[in-house]
Scaffold this motif. Structure first.
Motif, PDB file in Angstrom:
ATOM      1  N   TYR A  64       0.817  -1.199   0.000  1.00  0.00           N
ATOM      2  CA  TYR A  64       0.000   0.000   0.000  1.00  0.00           C
ATOM      3  C   TYR A  64       0.858   1.259   0.000  1.00  0.00           C
ATOM      4  CZ  TYR A  64      -3.834  -3.064   1.471  1.00  0.00           C
ATOM      5  OH  TYR A  64      -4.769  -4.057   1.548  1.00  0.00           O
ATOM      6  N   VAL A  65       0.435   2.223  -0.834  1.00  0.00           N
ATOM      7  CA  VAL A  65       1.029   3.559  -0.816  1.00  0.00           C
ATOM      8  C   VAL A  65      -0.122   4.554  -0.717  1.00  0.00           C
ATOM      9  CG1 VAL A  65       2.454   5.268  -2.005  1.00  0.00           C
ATOM     10  CG2 VAL A  65       2.979   2.822  -2.232  1.00  0.00           C
ATOM     11  N   LEU A  66      -0.097   5.380   0.326  1.00  0.00           N
ATOM     12  CA  LEU A  66      -1.158   6.350   0.563  1.00  0.00           C
ATOM     13  C   LEU A  66      -0.656   7.739   0.186  1.00  0.00           C
ATOM     14  CD1 LEU A  66      -3.969   7.051   1.687  1.00  0.00           C
ATOM     15  CD2 LEU A  66      -2.899   7.225   3.960  1.00  0.00           C
ATOM     16  N   TYR A  67      -1.308   8.355  -0.790  1.00  0.00           N
ATOM     17  CA  TYR A  67      -0.961   9.702  -1.220  1.00  0.00           C
ATOM     18  C   TYR A  67      -1.929  10.709  -0.592  1.00  0.00           C
ATOM     19  CZ  TYR A  67       1.781   7.454  -4.938  1.00  0.00           C
ATOM     20  OH  TYR A  67       2.678   6.691  -5.638  1.00  0.00           O
ATOM     21  N   ASP A  68      -1.379  11.777  -0.034  1.00  0.00           N
ATOM     22  CA  ASP A  68      -2.226  12.817   0.549  1.00  0.00           C
ATOM     23  C   ASP A  68      -1.442  14.117   0.562  1.00  0.00           C
ATOM     24  OD1 ASP A  68      -4.417  13.997   1.629  1.00  0.00           O
ATOM     25  OD2 ASP A  68      -4.340  12.971   3.559  1.00  0.00           O
ATOM     26  N   ASP A  69      -2.115  15.209   0.950  1.00  0.00           N
ATOM     27  CA  ASP A  69      -1.390  16.466   1.073  1.00  0.00           C
ATOM     28  C   ASP A  69      -0.624  16.466   2.393  1.00  0.00           C
ATOM     29  OD1 ASP A  69      -3.221  17.047   3.108  1.00  0.00           O
ATOM     30  OD2 ASP A  69      -4.548  18.129   1.750  1.00  0.00           O
ATOM     31  N   ALA A  70       0.109  17.532   2.649  1.00  0.00           N
ATOM     32  CA  ALA A  70       0.999  17.565   3.805  1.00  0.00           C
ATOM     33  C   ALA A  70       0.243  17.494   5.132  1.00  0.00           C
ATOM     34  CB  ALA A  70       1.856  18.833   3.762  1.00  0.00           C
ATOM     35  N   MET A  80      -6.345   5.273  10.395  1.00  0.00           N
ATOM     36  CA  MET A  80      -6.868   4.578  11.580  1.00  0.00           C
ATOM     37  C   MET A  80      -7.154   3.109  11.280  1.00  0.00           C
ATOM     38  SD  MET A  80      -9.418   7.508  13.167  1.00  0.00           S
ATOM     39  CE  MET A  80     -10.149   6.386  14.386  1.00  0.00           C
ATOM     40  N   ILE A  81      -7.702   2.835  10.103  1.00  0.00           N
ATOM     41  CA  ILE A  81      -7.981   1.441   9.726  1.00  0.00           C
ATOM     42  C   ILE A  81      -6.685   0.653   9.589  1.00  0.00           C
ATOM     43  CG2 ILE A  81      -8.868  -0.034   7.878  1.00  0.00           C
ATOM     44  CD1 ILE A  81     -11.049   2.041   7.399  1.00  0.00           C
ATOM     45  N   PHE A  82      -5.680   1.247   8.953  1.00  0.00           N
ATOM     46  CA  PHE A  82      -4.380   0.579   8.847  1.00  0.00           C
ATOM     47  C   PHE A  82      -3.805   0.288  10.228  1.00  0.00           C
ATOM     48  CE2 PHE A  82      -3.657   2.362   4.377  1.00  0.00           C
ATOM     49  CZ  PHE A  82      -3.727   1.112   3.783  1.00  0.00           C
ATOM     50  N   ALA A  83      -3.863   1.286  11.119  1.00  0.00           N
ATOM     51  CA  ALA A  83      -3.293   1.119  12.460  1.00  0.00           C
ATOM     52  C   ALA A  83      -4.050   0.067  13.250  1.00  0.00           C
ATOM     53  CB  ALA A  83      -3.319   2.458  13.200  1.00  0.00           C
ATOM     54  N   PHE A  84      -5.374   0.085  13.190  1.00  0.00           N
ATOM     55  CA  PHE A  84      -6.185  -0.886  13.931  1.00  0.00           C
ATOM     56  C   PHE A  84      -5.927  -2.296  13.430  1.00  0.00           C
ATOM     57  CE2 PHE A  84      -9.995  -3.385  14.707  1.00  0.00           C
ATOM     58  CZ  PHE A  84     -10.224  -3.148  16.057  1.00  0.00           C
ATOM     59  N   SER A  85      -5.736  -2.449  12.131  1.00  0.00           N
ATOM     60  CA  SER A  85      -5.533  -3.775  11.527  1.00  0.00           C
ATOM     61  C   SER A  85      -4.068  -4.190  11.513  1.00  0.00           C
ATOM     62  CB  SER A  85      -6.081  -3.776  10.089  1.00  0.00           C
ATOM     63  OG  SER A  85      -7.437  -3.397  10.063  1.00  0.00           O
ATOM     64  N   VAL A 111      -5.427   9.314  -2.087  1.00  0.00           N
ATOM     65  CA  VAL A 111      -5.491   8.209  -3.047  1.00  0.00           C
ATOM     66  C   VAL A 111      -4.693   7.047  -2.469  1.00  0.00           C
ATOM     67  CG1 VAL A 111      -4.686   7.410  -5.299  1.00  0.00           C
ATOM     68  CG2 VAL A 111      -5.834   9.615  -5.112  1.00  0.00           C
ATOM     69  N   LEU A 112      -5.251   5.860  -2.551  1.00  0.00           N
ATOM     70  CA  LEU A 112      -4.549   4.669  -2.092  1.00  0.00           C
ATOM     71  C   LEU A 112      -4.150   3.840  -3.296  1.00  0.00           C
ATOM     72  CD1 LEU A 112      -3.620   2.961   0.349  1.00  0.00           C
ATOM     73  CD2 LEU A 112      -5.784   1.704   0.132  1.00  0.00           C
ATOM     74  N   GLU A 113      -2.862   3.539  -3.369  1.00  0.00           N
ATOM     75  CA  GLU A 113      -2.337   2.706  -4.452  1.00  0.00           C
ATOM     76  C   GLU A 113      -2.012   1.328  -3.892  1.00  0.00           C
ATOM     77  OE1 GLU A 113       0.498   4.060  -7.814  1.00  0.00           O
ATOM     78  OE2 GLU A 113       1.808   3.127  -6.312  1.00  0.00           O
ATOM     79  N   LEU A 114      -2.539   0.297  -4.528  1.00  0.00           N
ATOM     80  CA  LEU A 114      -2.239  -1.071  -4.121  1.00  0.00           C
ATOM     81  C   LEU A 114      -1.942  -1.901  -5.352  1.00  0.00           C
ATOM     82  CD1 LEU A 114      -5.589  -2.824  -3.278  1.00  0.00           C
ATOM     83  CD2 LEU A 114      -5.511  -0.366  -3.569  1.00  0.00           C
ATOM     84  N   ASN A 115      -0.711  -2.335  -5.453  1.00  0.00           N
ATOM     85  CA  ASN A 115      -0.270  -3.153  -6.587  1.00  0.00           C
ATOM     86  C   ASN A 115      -0.634  -2.525  -7.932  1.00  0.00           C
ATOM     87  OD1 ASN A 115       0.636  -4.907  -4.660  1.00  0.00           O
ATOM     88  ND2 ASN A 115      -0.967  -6.429  -4.975  1.00  0.00           N
ATOM     89  N   ARG A 127     -14.056   1.291   2.642  1.00  0.00           N
ATOM     90  CA  ARG A 127     -14.876   0.087   2.425  1.00  0.00           C
ATOM     91  C   ARG A 127     -14.010  -1.063   1.895  1.00  0.00           C
ATOM     92  NH1 ARG A 127     -18.925   3.958   0.689  1.00  0.00           N
ATOM     93  NH2 ARG A 127     -20.690   3.876   2.137  1.00  0.00           N
ATOM     94  N   HIS A 128     -13.089  -0.737   1.004  1.00  0.00           N
ATOM     95  CA  HIS A 128     -12.197  -1.758   0.458  1.00  0.00           C
ATOM     96  C   HIS A 128     -11.334  -2.360   1.569  1.00  0.00           C
ATOM     97  CE1 HIS A 128      -9.547  -3.660  -2.564  1.00  0.00           C
ATOM     98  NE2 HIS A 128      -8.586  -3.383  -1.690  1.00  0.00           N
ATOM     99  N   LEU A 129     -10.742  -1.498   2.396  1.00  0.00           N
ATOM    100  CA  LEU A 129      -9.888  -1.986   3.480  1.00  0.00           C
ATOM    101  C   LEU A 129     -10.700  -2.741   4.527  1.00  0.00           C
ATOM    102  CD1 LEU A 129      -7.563   1.121   3.985  1.00  0.00           C
ATOM    103  CD2 LEU A 129      -7.016  -1.015   2.805  1.00  0.00           C
ATOM    104  N   ALA A 130     -11.913  -2.260   4.804  1.00  0.00           N
ATOM    105  CA  ALA A 130     -12.769  -2.940   5.779  1.00  0.00           C
ATOM    106  C   ALA A 130     -13.120  -4.349   5.312  1.00  0.00           C
ATOM    107  CB  ALA A 130     -14.033  -2.126   6.014  1.00  0.00           C
ATOM    108  N   TRP A 131     -13.355  -4.500   4.013  1.00  0.00           N
ATOM    109  CA  TRP A 131     -13.636  -5.817   3.462  1.00  0.00           C
ATOM    110  C   TRP A 131     -12.433  -6.744   3.628  1.00  0.00           C
ATOM    111  CZ3 TRP A 131     -11.575  -9.012  -0.234  1.00  0.00           C
ATOM    112  CH2 TRP A 131     -12.384 -10.076  -0.665  1.00  0.00           C
TER     113      TRP A 131
END
Length: 294
Positions: A64-70, A80-85, A111-115, A127-131
């Motif tokens: 996973y690569v998470l793109y966001d602003d500063a 939070m979902i990443f940390a909890f899981s 934006v979340l990049e996965l593979n 929703r994708h991560l929760a699944w």
């Protein structure tokens, strides 16, 4: 005599999160009648663990690569979902990568990049991560309640956005703050708060739905936590909502992501009466538009 044993109860929650699967079932057949169940389970755990976990993890767990602003405000719930899981991921800011916003889907972040696949929109990503990491409802009905709550949280965040930024960073003029403060107070105290309080009450008060944390619980806490921190008096008659947020904020895996909420006792609390029009929009009632909760 062939004895067939289905093993899918013990150890599966750990495997599900490690592998990113919704369900896993392991079936073992043995020709030995006197091979006890305990010995069989130990055999599977000791001799098959590497064969089961390592190949599946290598081929099925995305990078996973998470793109966001500063500021990374919009991606809080995702993180939070990443940390909890307990899922590792890499964070890149748009400024660091030098990527133009138009290089992302719908020209927006996070934006979340996965593979190689890029997903946009916070709720879509969540929703994708929760699944993947078992944070959805346990049934179609529970998932519907999760969607009601998360969509309502998203709508409330939009309505309260300007006021929350002012309350957080204290950049306002007195006239503007006074006007926004009253609107925010009415929205939280008379509509949002009682609606979420009632949803928690119907489920026993601990979680939004079911008997475990879903991403709806994390979403609700991400919205309510800063409001409690800056305006605790808004929750004088909302004990379930207050304590739910405190329970989520106190989780070790979320340390540093949410404000610490002080312990508070609620005695002889007389809650607000939810308007009849709002009751019709709660889970279990017929409604066509959950977002119209407010």
């Amino acid at each position: 005599m062939v004895k067939s044993v289905s093993w899918s109860d013990e150890g599966i929650p750990l495997l599900k999160r490690a592998l990113g699967f919704r369900t896993i079932s392991v079936t073992v057949k043995t020709e030995t009648e006197d091979f006890g169940m305990d010995a069989l389970r130990n055999f599977i755990l000791e001799t098959r663990e590497e064969e089961i976990i390592k190949p599946c993890y290598s081929y099925n767990a995305p990078e996973y690569v998470l793109y966001d602003d500063a500021e990374q405000e919009e991606s809080l719930l995702i993180r939070m979902i990443f940390a909890f899981s307990h899922v590792p991921y890499e964070t890149r800011t748009v400024e660091e990568t030098g990527t133009d916003f138009y290089g992302f889907p719908f020209a927006s972040t996070p934006v979340l990049e996965l593979n190689g696949l890029r997903l946009s929109n916070v709720n879509t990503i969540c929703r994708h991560l929760a699944w993947r990491y078992d944070l959805s409802g346990r049934s179609a009905a529970e998932d519907s309640i999760v969607d009601v709550v998360t969509d309502a949280v998203n709508d409330a965040r939009k309505r309260l956005g300007k006021w929350m930024r002012i309350a957080e960073y204290r950049e306002w003029d007195d006239y503007e703050m006074e006007s926004l403060e009253e609107k925010a107070r009415r929205l939280i105290v008379s509509f949002i708060g009682p609606a979420f309080e009632e949803i928690l009450r119907r489920n026993g008060g601990k979680y939004v739905v079911g008997n475990d944390v879903t991403w709806a619980d994390l979403a609700l806490a991400s919205l309510i936590n800063p409001i409690i921190f800056h305006r605790p008096n808004f929750f004088d008659r909302l004990p379930l909502l207050y304590n739910h947020c405190k329970r989520i904020a106190d989780m070790d895996c979320l340390t540093g992501m949410l404000y610490n909420i002080r312990e508070r006792s609620f005695k002889n609390v007389e809650g607000y009466t939810l308007p009849q029009s709002q009751y019709a929009l709660l889970p279990g009632r017929r409604t066509h538009n959950p977002i119209s909760l407010f």
